[in-house]
Enzyme design. Structure first.
Site, PDB file in Angstrom:
ATOM      1  N   ASP A  80       0.797  -1.193  -0.096  1.00  0.00           N
ATOM      2  CA  ASP A  80      -0.087  -0.039   0.137  1.00  0.00           C
ATOM      3  C   ASP A  80       0.831   1.257  -0.129  1.00  0.00           C
ATOM      4  O   ASP A  80       1.816   1.226   0.443  1.00  0.00           O
ATOM      5  CB  ASP A  80      -0.956  -0.006   1.339  1.00  0.00           C
ATOM      6  CG  ASP A  80      -2.063   0.864   1.296  1.00  0.00           C
ATOM      7  OD1 ASP A  80      -2.205   1.609   0.106  1.00  0.00           O
ATOM      8  OD2 ASP A  80      -2.933   0.807   2.297  1.00  0.00           O
ATOM      9  N   ARG A 168      -9.630  13.767  18.281  1.00  0.00           N
ATOM     10  CA  ARG A 168      -8.656  14.378  18.301  1.00  0.00           C
ATOM     11  C   ARG A 168      -8.936  15.748  17.695  1.00  0.00           C
ATOM     12  O   ARG A 168      -8.381  16.804  17.913  1.00  0.00           O
ATOM     13  CB  ARG A 168      -7.553  13.627  17.553  1.00  0.00           C
ATOM     14  CG  ARG A 168      -6.892  12.576  18.522  1.00  0.00           C
ATOM     15  CD  ARG A 168      -6.051  11.693  17.696  1.00  0.00           C
ATOM     16  NE  ARG A 168      -4.923  12.306  16.879  1.00  0.00           N
ATOM     17  CZ  ARG A 168      -4.394  11.950  16.160  1.00  0.00           C
ATOM     18  NH1 ARG A 168      -4.815  11.005  15.032  1.00  0.00           N
ATOM     19  NH2 ARG A 168      -3.582  12.610  15.423  1.00  0.00           N
ATOM     20  N   SER A 183      -2.635   6.267  14.136  1.00  0.00           N
ATOM     21  CA  SER A 183      -3.760   6.495  13.157  1.00  0.00           C
ATOM     22  C   SER A 183      -3.360   5.945  11.768  1.00  0.00           C
ATOM     23  O   SER A 183      -4.344   5.273  11.297  1.00  0.00           O
ATOM     24  CB  SER A 183      -4.114   7.858  13.170  1.00  0.00           C
ATOM     25  OG  SER A 183      -4.953   8.297  12.307  1.00  0.00           O
TER      26      SER A 183
END
Ligand code: URA
Length: 442
Positions: A80, A168, A183
């Site tokens: 990816d 956040r 994240s």
């Protein structure tokens, strides 16, 4: 497990969490049993105190496994590529089919944009019919059948991360390197790929405004991936000026097709080849950067990368015929305005942040998740830093639909560029971060 209050106090006082405690806390956030005010308090404590390597790896694993994890069928490592986001950054549209045309399995989950222009999902949605809400089963089936799938994040992947991120966003705790790294990496792991190329943008149009921050984020991403058993590389690329010629959703698809057809602006093309080459190296399909870059350039030149793009668009319900004539077939705006040079000279600044602000003012980006995007508006950046420009020549072309939005967009553009007696072109790739450059044994 101590209570949630003890957990918050431990981080507040600079202590270290255990794996079990992180697991319980993350589960409480995912299930909604931990109230938002306690999650927010912990986020601020973690923002200020940081997370050490163990805590970061444990937290990221919990986020990644808080929902479905895409299970890609066997047959080679899927790679990816993730960009931290920049103005005019359409490289995913090019790199994903290019890497697939080179024989890689590409499992690409992308986001919608929050900020200057849309994200990859928004850009792809300017192609009529394109389905970017694939189920995890359809996603892995496509990777298996044609070697590539492109999808938006399903809510079932990393749901705890979605909750942490939403908090956040409203508590001033986004710009923490460990929290950003967890994240990003948790979503990549949930997406099923085994190796990652991170394109960390650096400059006025990026999240990371300077080289020190960009290097720190790239290092954190590479270290965290390694601690979770994933190979990765961080490429730091310039975002002081926009990438390529076009900024805006369908305009960027148009430029991507140009590059996939063997042409296009040299910076978009060079960065796409470099990122695809990194993917080839990581997967073991090429031995060194030179042969990897040659292979990628050949797949652009022989049309196979464009064919792969058409194939994935068609497989996901999109009208691939628009890619034969994107300039006319994709959504176009009704109005044009130009900004011309007031004097002869060399462009010495083309502020990506201000160009991005103009694109958003035109309606090409969103401030809130629920905002709609106008796929047709955007900007053509006809002169880049280091280019000579004659008085009266067009520097920026504005594509708009609404006169009021045009006025708003022209304001940041007035001060977006400088012309000087001399200026050198900028370097495109500013750094490369691997486990070796981090000083770690592979
Ligand atoms: N992008 C992400 O996916 N996560 C962050 O925390 C910041 C940017």
């Amino acid at each position: 497990m101590p209570g949630v209050i003890d957990f918050i106090e431990r981080k507040r006082d600079g202590g270290k969490h255990s794996r079990e405690d992180i697991s319980m806390f993350t589960a409480g956030v995912r299930d909604g049993t931990t109230p938002d005010y306690q999650t927010a308090a912990w986020l601020m404590a973690a923002f200020i105190r940081g997370l050490d390597q163990d805590e970061l790896a444990w937290f990221t694993e919990e986020l990644a496994h808080s929902g479905d994890v895409v299970n890609l069928p066997g047959g080679g490592i899927a790679v990816d590529k993730h960009s931290t986001g920049g103005v005019g950054d359409k490289t995913t549209l090019i790199v994903a089919p290019l890497a697939a045309a080179c024989g890689l399995r590409v499992a690409k989950l992308s986001g919608r944009g929050l900020g200057f222009t849309g994200g990859t999902v928004d850009k792809l949605e300017s192609i009529p019919g394109m389905n970017l809400r694939l189920s995890t089963d359809d996603f892995s089936r496509l990777v298996d059948n044609i070697g590539i799938a492109l999808s938006g994040h399903s809510l079932s992947l990393a749901p705890a991360e979605v909750k942490f991120y939403a908090l956040r966003d409203v508590t001033g705790t986004v710009p923490s390197i460990p929290l950003i790294a967890s994240s990003i990496v948790s979503k990549k792991i949930a997406g099923g790929a085994g190796a990652f190329v991170f394109d960390v943008k650096c400059g006025s149009g990026a999240f990371m405004k300077n080289a020190r921050r960009a290097e720190a984020l790239a290092g954190a991403l590479v270290d965290l991936s390694a601690s979770l058993g994933r190979a990765s590389v961080g490429v730091i690329s310039d975002m002081e000026q926009p990438l390529g010629r076009w900024v805006g959703n369908s305009l960027e698809v148009m430029e991507a097709v140009e590059v996939l057809s063997g042409g296009g602006p040299s910076d978009t093309r060079d960065l796409s080849i470099a990122l695809a080459a990194e993917m080839l190296l990581l997967s073991g399909r090429a031995e060194d950067m030179i042969s990897a870059s040659k292979l990628a350039a050949a797949r652009l030149a022989d049309g196979s990368a464009l064919e792969k793009f058409k194939q994935v668009v068609k497989s996901q319900g999109g009208d691939a015929s628009v890619l034969d004539d994107p300039e006319h077939a994709l959504p176009r705006s009704s109005g044009r305005a130009v900004i011309s040079a007031r004097e002869d000279g060399y462009v010495s600044r083309m502020d990506a942040g201000l160009v991005g602000a103009a694109a958003r003012a035109l309606g090409g980006g969103r401030m809130r998740h629920e905002d709609a995007i106008d796929p047709s508006v955007g900007l053509g950046i006809f002169k880049k830093i280091g280019d000579f420009v004659s008085k009266g020549e067009t520097i920026i072309e504005v594509h708009y639909n609404d006169e009021r939005k045009l006025d708003e967009a022209l304001r940041p553009l007035e001060s977006a560029y400088d012309i000087a007696e001399s200026a050198l072109p900028r370097r495109l790739i500013l750094g490369r971060v691997t486990r070796e450059t981090r000083g770690a044994a592979e």
